[in-house]
Design an enzyme around this catalytic site. Structure first.
Site, PDB file in Angstrom:
ATOM      1  N   ARG A 113      69.429 -29.829 -51.294  1.00 29.93           N
ATOM      2  CA  ARG A 113      69.757 -28.109 -51.080  1.00 29.93           C
ATOM      3  C   ARG A 113      70.887 -28.072 -50.541  1.00 29.93           C
ATOM      4  NH1 ARG A 113      67.726 -24.430 -46.914  1.00 29.93           N
ATOM      5  NH2 ARG A 113      68.370 -22.246 -47.710  1.00 29.93           N
ATOM      6  N   HIS A 158      75.497 -19.624 -46.336  1.00 29.43           N
ATOM      7  CA  HIS A 158      74.673 -20.030 -45.539  1.00 29.43           C
ATOM      8  C   HIS A 158      75.001 -19.814 -43.974  1.00 29.43           C
ATOM      9  CE1 HIS A 158      71.503 -23.267 -44.122  1.00 29.43           C
ATOM     10  NE2 HIS A 158      71.546 -22.583 -42.825  1.00 29.43           N
ATOM     11  N   GLU A 204      68.367 -17.014 -44.670  1.00 34.36           N
ATOM     12  CA  GLU A 204      67.655 -16.476 -43.514  1.00 34.36           C
ATOM     13  C   GLU A 204      68.484 -15.277 -42.839  1.00 34.36           C
ATOM     14  OE1 GLU A 204      67.960 -19.665 -40.491  1.00 34.36           O
ATOM     15  OE2 GLU A 204      65.467 -20.567 -40.895  1.00 34.36           O
ATOM     16  N   ASN A 344      61.795 -20.715 -44.855  1.00 34.83           N
ATOM     17  CA  ASN A 344      62.305 -21.849 -43.483  1.00 34.83           C
ATOM     18  C   ASN A 344      60.751 -21.720 -42.823  1.00 34.83           C
ATOM     19  OD1 ASN A 344      64.027 -22.437 -45.712  1.00 34.83           O
ATOM     20  ND2 ASN A 344      66.246 -21.441 -44.094  1.00 34.83           N
ATOM     21  N   TYR A 346      59.202 -23.830 -39.686  1.00 37.28           N
ATOM     22  CA  TYR A 346      59.294 -24.713 -38.696  1.00 37.28           C
ATOM     23  C   TYR A 346      58.353 -24.577 -37.789  1.00 37.28           C
ATOM     24  CZ  TYR A 346      63.814 -26.029 -40.178  1.00 37.28           C
ATOM     25  OH  TYR A 346      65.079 -26.199 -41.048  1.00 37.28           O
ATOM     26  N   GLU A 417      63.100 -25.055 -45.792  1.00 33.53           N
ATOM     27  CA  GLU A 417      63.683 -26.003 -44.788  1.00 33.53           C
ATOM     28  C   GLU A 417      62.529 -26.277 -44.267  1.00 33.53           C
ATOM     29  OE1 GLU A 417      66.471 -24.220 -42.257  1.00 33.53           O
ATOM     30  OE2 GLU A 417      67.444 -23.898 -44.031  1.00 33.53           O
TER      31      GLU A 417
HETATM   32  O1  LIG Z   1      64.514 -21.390 -39.151  1.00 35.62           O
HETATM   33  C1  LIG Z   1      65.328 -21.307 -38.712  1.00 35.62           C
HETATM   34  C2  LIG Z   1      65.744 -20.847 -36.738  1.00 35.62           C
HETATM   35  C3  LIG Z   1      63.860 -20.340 -36.519  1.00 35.62           C
HETATM   36  C4  LIG Z   1      64.534 -19.715 -35.495  1.00 35.62           C
HETATM   37  C5  LIG Z   1      65.394 -19.662 -34.557  1.00 35.62           C
HETATM   38  C6  LIG Z   1      64.904 -18.432 -33.313  1.00 35.62           C
HETATM   39  C7  LIG Z   1      63.669 -18.415 -33.356  1.00 35.62           C
HETATM   40  O2  LIG Z   1      63.184 -17.758 -31.612  1.00 35.62           O
HETATM   41  C8  LIG Z   1      62.680 -18.800 -34.115  1.00 35.62           C
HETATM   42  C9  LIG Z   1      62.245 -19.393 -35.255  1.00 35.62           C
HETATM   43  O3  LIG Z   1      67.069 -22.187 -38.658  1.00 35.62           O
HETATM   44  C10 LIG Z   1      67.600 -22.884 -39.076  1.00 35.62           C
HETATM   45  O4  LIG Z   1      67.006 -23.574 -39.138  1.00 35.62           O
HETATM   46  C11 LIG Z   1      67.485 -25.088 -38.825  1.00 35.62           C
HETATM   47  C12 LIG Z   1      66.696 -25.550 -37.496  1.00 35.62           C
HETATM   48  O5  LIG Z   1      67.674 -25.126 -37.035  1.00 35.62           O
HETATM   49  C13 LIG Z   1      69.047 -25.238 -39.113  1.00 35.62           C
HETATM   50  O6  LIG Z   1      69.564 -25.776 -38.555  1.00 35.62           O
HETATM   51  C14 LIG Z   1      69.529 -24.351 -39.939  1.00 35.62           C
HETATM   52  O7  LIG Z   1      71.014 -24.049 -40.553  1.00 35.62           O
HETATM   53  C15 LIG Z   1      68.936 -22.688 -40.330  1.00 35.62           C
HETATM   54  O8  LIG Z   1      68.747 -22.390 -41.653  1.00 35.62           O
END
Ligand SMILES: O=C(/C=C/c1ccc(O)cc1)O[C@@H]1O[C@H](CO)[C@@H](O)[C@H](O)[C@H]1O
Length: 530
Positions: A113, A158, A204, A344, A346, A417
């Site tokens: 991707r 992006h 996103e 995505n 995390y 992601e």
């Molecule tokens: O997924 C996120 C961000 C999530 C988030 C932010 C702030 C919060 O408070 C909670 C979640 O961006 C992705 O997460 C990756 C690693 O960061 C980035 O490098 C990517 O470019 C992006 O698509």
């Protein structure tokens, strides 16, 4: 005599295999990791890949007649990026893409991707010509991938937008962006669609809109009091206008793909949302509603309009008449929907109600009237990572996937992601022996498989990221790659997690045994950079 020897040999063989089995059993006994996830538990057609984005890896910010994007301009404003860095060089992937495709081939992935830099392909948007150098770069990349059996999975946008479109009309704040995005998409489908079968329109948008127009920490730094202190913007109006244009830009590109290309090219098109998962802070009805609102403000804000033609009820309730209304014509376009949802995922956090009770901060998650915290009674929701607001909560992945499955009638999904951040202050040996990252993938893949067992139509999984790269406002202070990048020499070095992913993908007994040794921390201490 011959017979006796044969029997002896047979006994020896059995003893040997018994010994191996016993060794294996003792190694695994009592260790949760030995019920470890395996490639064979996923369909053969499942896509397993790595993910990146143009601005974060390409560098070469002036090469090949590329114009400047909003991120090129923004990173050069002092004070905006944690370590004062920028993506001028980044991983220099623009010049090293062949080497990077080889790294992926070595991992054994069947998909990659990446995103297309709009400023490379159309330096002046629809106000200028298509740039042949930009087309050539992505053609070369796509061909290099296909030769190695790696499916390109392409994000059109992006975060990076040609600065000219910001200067002319304020990018996402103007309906003109729909024309520009449609044109950009058309150019890409035409140039690459014979070989690209997976397209996503925008990465996103929930993060883009939030950070660009609510908090003002992403370009073009718009916000207003009391959310933040920006020169321009209105935190209570602009996010909703930007979202409207994002959704209609998605719809414009999807209409073009459906009517001009899809039949002859035979690909799929989708949208990617960031889906941090929110759990109720307590069992009270108020906190349960707060968690529902939080998830709706992240996920449903963008997917409800595409799937149902309406902003979510959870938002109508709070934002009311500040939510734009879709015209008949706009609804017609939105009805092109999407073929899959990119997710995505995390992290997770607790959602605490601010509608019926007082909160320390009113705008902690936009206007959702939710206070977000990772801590409850002094205990964190999951293990900490190198990113301050990311915690390890594998069950959240399963819940987010199930939420999207239920709400959107099991539309096909891709985990576009998932990854683990480490601080870049660690020693080289700690960066390379990234056992926690390998464990992270193991636990999140198990959770993903859990959702699939419950019927979720998930078709692929991409690790963020192939290699350490420019992490937006965190600059190079965070590393998320399977490959370590020395940003002075730009040399890439395999981390332990890359060994883990390769073994997982190979899926044979030896590789599974090696991975279980990694999980047991037997292998890791012996791992040195080669
Ligand atoms: O997924 C996120 C961000 C999530 C988030 C932010 C702030 C919060 O408070 C909670 C979640 O961006 C992705 O997460 C990756 C690693 O960061 C980035 O490098 C990517 O470019 C992006 O698509």
């Amino acid at each position: 005599m011959k017979g006796a020897n044969a029997v002896r040999l047979e006994i020896m063989k059995r003893e040997r295999s018994c010994f191996l089995f016993c060794f294996w059993f003792l190694l695994c006994w009592g260790a949760s990791h030995c019920s470890s996830i395996e490639r064979s538990q996923f369909p053969a057609s499942f896509l397993f890949g790595t993910a990146t984005s143009a601005y974060q890896i390409e560098g070469a910010y002036l090469a090949g007649n590329k114009s400047l994007s909003i991120w090129d301009i923004y990173t050069h404003i002092p004070g905006k990026i944690e370590d004062g860095s920028n993506g001028d060089v980044a991983d220099d992937h623009y010049h090293r893409y062949r080497e990077d495709v080889k790294l992926m081939h070595d991992l054994g992935v069947n998909a990659y991707r990446f995103s297309i830099s709009w400023s490379r392909v159309l330096p002046r948007g629809r106000f200028g010509e298509v740039n042949p150098d930009g087309i050539e770069f992505y053609n070369n990349l796509i061909d290099a991938l296909l030769i190695r059996g790696i499916q390109p999975f392409v994000t059109l946008n992006h975060y990076d937008i040609p600065q000219e479109l910001e200067d002319r009309y304020g990018s996402w704040l103007s309906s003109e962006i729909q024309l520009d995005f449609g044109h950009f998409a058309d150019v890409c489908f035409e140039a690459f669609g014979d070989r690209v079968k997976y397209w996503t329109t925008i990465n996103e948008p929930n993060m883009v809109v939030y950070y660009s127009y609510f908090e003002g920490t992403y370009p073009p730094s718009h916000c207003s009091y009391p959310v933040g202190n920006c020169t321009f913007g209105d935190s209570f109006i602009e996010p909703y206008i930007a979202t409207h244009n994002v959704l209609l830009s998605h719809a414009t590109a999807t209409e073009i793909y459906r009517t001009k290309y899809q039949e002859k090219q035979g690909g799929m098109i989708g949208l990617v949302v960031s889906a941090p998962w929110y759990e109720p802070f307590s069992d009270t009805p108020a906190d349960k509603l707060a968690a529902e609102r939080a998830n709706a403000f992240q996920i449903a804000w963008f997917l409800d309009p595409i799937m149902f033609g309406e902003y979510p009820p959870e938002m109508h309730q709070i934002i009311g008449s500040r939510l734009p209304i879709f015209s008949e014509e706009e609804r017609r376009k939105l009805a092109y929907k999407l073929d899959f949802i990119g997710i995505n995922q995390y992290t997770a956090a607790y959602a605490k109600d601010c509608m019926f009770s007082a909160c320390p901060s009113a705008f902690n998650l936009g206007e959702s009237m939710v206070y977000v915290t990772a801590e409850r009674d002094g205990v964190y929701i999951g293990a900490k990572t190198g990113i301050s607001y990311f915690y390890v909560v594998p069950s959240a992945l399963e819940k987010a996937v199930m939420y999207i499955k239920e709400r959107y009638n099991n539309t096909p999904m891709f985990l576009t992601e998932n990854g683990y951040g480490q601080s870049s202050n660690l020693s080289l040996s700690e960066e390379l022996n990234d056992i926690k990252r390998a464990e992270f993938f193991e636990s999140y893949l198990s959770a993903l498989h859990g959702a699939m067992r419950k019927g979720a139509d998930v078709r692929g999984y991409f690790i963020w990221s192939l290699m350490d790269n420019f992490e937006w406002t965190d600059g190079y202070t965070i590393r998320m790659g399977l490959y370590y990048v020395d940003f002075k020499t730009l040399e890439r070095t395999k981390k332990l997690s890359a060994v883990w992913y390769k073994n997982f993908l190979a899926g044979n007994i030896t590789s599974q045994q090696e991975n279980s040794m990694i999980s047991k921390r037997i292998y890791s201490r012996r791992f040195l950079p080669s």
